[in-house]
Design a protein around this motif. Structure first.
Motif, mmCIF file in Angstrom:
data_model
loop_
_atom_site.group_PDB
_atom_site.id
_atom_site.type_symbol
_atom_site.label_atom_id
_atom_site.label_comp_id
_atom_site.label_asym_id
_atom_site.label_seq_id
_atom_site.Cartn_x
_atom_site.Cartn_y
_atom_site.Cartn_z
ATOM 1 N N ARG A 286 28.547 16.998 69.509
ATOM 2 C CA ARG A 286 28.878 17.145 68.244
ATOM 3 C C ARG A 286 30.197 18.060 68.386
ATOM 4 N N VAL A 287 31.196 17.917 67.444
ATOM 5 C CA VAL A 287 32.567 18.701 67.453
ATOM 6 C C VAL A 287 32.561 19.292 66.020
ATOM 7 N N PHE A 288 32.806 20.653 66.249
ATOM 8 C CA PHE A 288 33.423 21.613 65.027
ATOM 9 C C PHE A 288 35.013 21.909 65.237
ATOM 10 N N ASP A 289 35.582 21.588 64.451
ATOM 11 C CA ASP A 289 37.162 22.001 64.378
ATOM 12 C C ASP A 289 37.285 23.284 63.970
ATOM 13 N N VAL A 290 37.606 24.374 64.954
ATOM 14 C CA VAL A 290 37.653 25.737 64.503
ATOM 15 C C VAL A 290 39.243 26.125 64.518
ATOM 16 N N ARG A 291 40.510 25.411 64.519
ATOM 17 C CA ARG A 291 41.567 25.826 64.370
ATOM 18 C C ARG A 291 41.842 26.627 63.420
ATOM 19 N N GLU A 292 41.382 26.230 62.225
ATOM 20 C CA GLU A 292 41.964 27.109 61.037
ATOM 21 C C GLU A 292 41.037 28.224 60.470
ATOM 22 N N THR A 293 39.882 28.192 61.087
ATOM 23 C CA THR A 293 38.838 29.427 61.076
ATOM 24 C C THR A 293 37.977 29.614 62.059
ATOM 25 N N LYS A 294 37.570 30.758 62.325
ATOM 26 C CA LYS A 294 36.939 31.433 63.262
ATOM 27 C C LYS A 294 35.383 31.477 62.847
ATOM 28 N N ASN A 295 35.206 31.397 61.495
ATOM 29 C CA ASN A 295 33.592 31.437 60.977
ATOM 30 C C ASN A 295 32.911 30.621 61.555
ATOM 31 N N MET A 296 31.673 31.326 62.277
ATOM 32 C CA MET A 296 30.918 30.407 63.119
ATOM 33 C C MET A 296 29.508 30.374 62.410
ATOM 34 N N VAL A 297 29.358 30.284 61.018
ATOM 35 C CA VAL A 297 28.079 30.101 60.383
ATOM 36 C C VAL A 297 27.893 28.862 60.521
ATOM 37 N N ASN A 298 28.605 27.838 60.243
ATOM 38 C CA ASN A 298 28.459 26.359 60.320
ATOM 39 C C ASN A 298 28.226 26.058 61.698
#
Length: 347
Positions: A286-298
């Motif tokens: 599964r992929v999460f795109d965190v380029r714009e945010t470093k929030n790890m909640v989701n």
């Protein structure tokens, strides 16, 4: 034939370039081809920190501008038409590559996005799914292509380690690259603690991680069950025993696939997006795109849901088994061998 690798590793760029060059150097060395790495002085400790390092090191002139590298190579490296020169760095522009193409050696380029205009190279290697649709026939019309997942390189340890069945895997493994340039490891641990994750956690990092002391302090004061693995030299064993892995979406995703690991990939750089999307489409991650945010909640919420879903993990592992391909090394070696044959034929 001799092989020279012009690449880099640092706290800023991480170790991905170095590690995939090292994988290629290992298979060339197995064919009795001498391999040498030409790197900036700051990269040398990253090379020598590897227990499996077995290659010559040639330091570049301190702070040498890339525009001057053609001259430096001409004066310092005895290249012949029998040799290959492997390039792997995002700082290498199309103009730089064109200048290096004037050297007598065959030019091999590791690429990810085909965003550097004209590529005057003999071989392009891009192991991401869908790489054959990026238009290399336009930018590199005379090259041999090693494009797509059938050309995934694996270091030796991932060719000898046997993936374990899911019931024998017990840890959540976190690996954000050799230096974690985005500083995500500590954020992830903090969010796991905040969401009261209950499983055993194994964080893989290196002594080059600038947040290492903060991470150590956190692990001694948290209720999380955390094992800190520093400067790991047996990553294949770690991956083969990982129930679920959280990884930056670099070249380590191909190693995770080889070890049949259910995985969550974090896209932290533009060049990672295409490969990560192709991997997600295969069903094993599964992929999460965190380029714009470093929030790890989701991200951590998604991890926790997967951790608790035995049937989903089994299906992800089955998808990984179906898509794992460990013959990429041989295919790339065959392509490079064709360069030598063409040279002997006068082409």
């Amino acid at each position: 034939m001799k092989a020279y690798f012009r690449t880099e590793a640092s706290n800023a760029v991480g170790m991905g370039h170095l590690m995939r060059c090292m994988a290629l150097a290992q298979i060339l060395s197995d064919q009795y081809i001498k391999c040498s790495f030409i790197v900036p002085p700051e990269s040398i400790p990253f090379c020598l920190g590897r227990h499996d390092w077995d290659f010559s090191l040639i330091p570049l002139q301190e702070e040498l501008p890339t525009i001057d590298e053609y001259r430096w190579f001409s004066e310092n490296i005895d290249l012949t038409s029998d040799d290959i020169l492997v390039l792997d760095s995002y700082k290498f522009t199309g103009q730089y590559i064109s200048s290096m193409a004037q050297l007598p050696a065959s030019l091999v380029l590791f690429d990810d996005c085909n965003d550097r205009d004209k590529l005057e190279v003999d071989v392009v290697i891009n192991s991401a799914g869908g790489a054959d649709s990026l238009g290399y026939e336009v930018t590199a019309p005379d090259a041999h292509y090693c494009l797509g997942e059938q050309y995934r390189l694996l270091r030796r340890e991932f060719l000898t380690e046997l993936p374990q069945p899911l019931p024998d895997r017990n840890s959540l493994t976190i690996v954000m690259g050799g230096t974690d340039p985005q500083g995500l490891s500590l954020r992830i641990l903090q969010e796991l603690s905040q969401q009261e994750f209950y499983g055993p956690v194994r964080l893989v990092t290196t002594s080059n991680n600038p947040q290492l002391e903060e991470i150590k302090l956190f692990t001694t004061n948290t209720l999380l069950s955390v094992q800190l693995v520093i400067d790991c030299q047996d990553l294949a064993t770690i991956f083969s025993h990982s129930r679920l892995t959280l990884s930056a979406a670099g070249s380590s995703q191909f190693e995770l696939l080889a070890m049949h690991c259910p995985t969550v990939l974090l896209v932290v750089a533009d060049n990672q997006f295409n490969a990560a999307q192709a991997s997600e489409n295969q069903g094993w991650c599964r992929v999460f795109d965190v380029r714009e945010t470093k929030n790890m909640v989701n991200v951590v919420s998604g991890l926790t849901q997967l951790w608790q879903n035995e049937s989903k993990l089994q299906s992800m592992m089955k998808a990984a088994q179906q898509h794992a391909d460990t013959k990429g090394n041989e295919r790339i070696l065959d392509t490079i061998a064709r360069l030598d044959s063409e040279r002997l034929d006068g082409r």
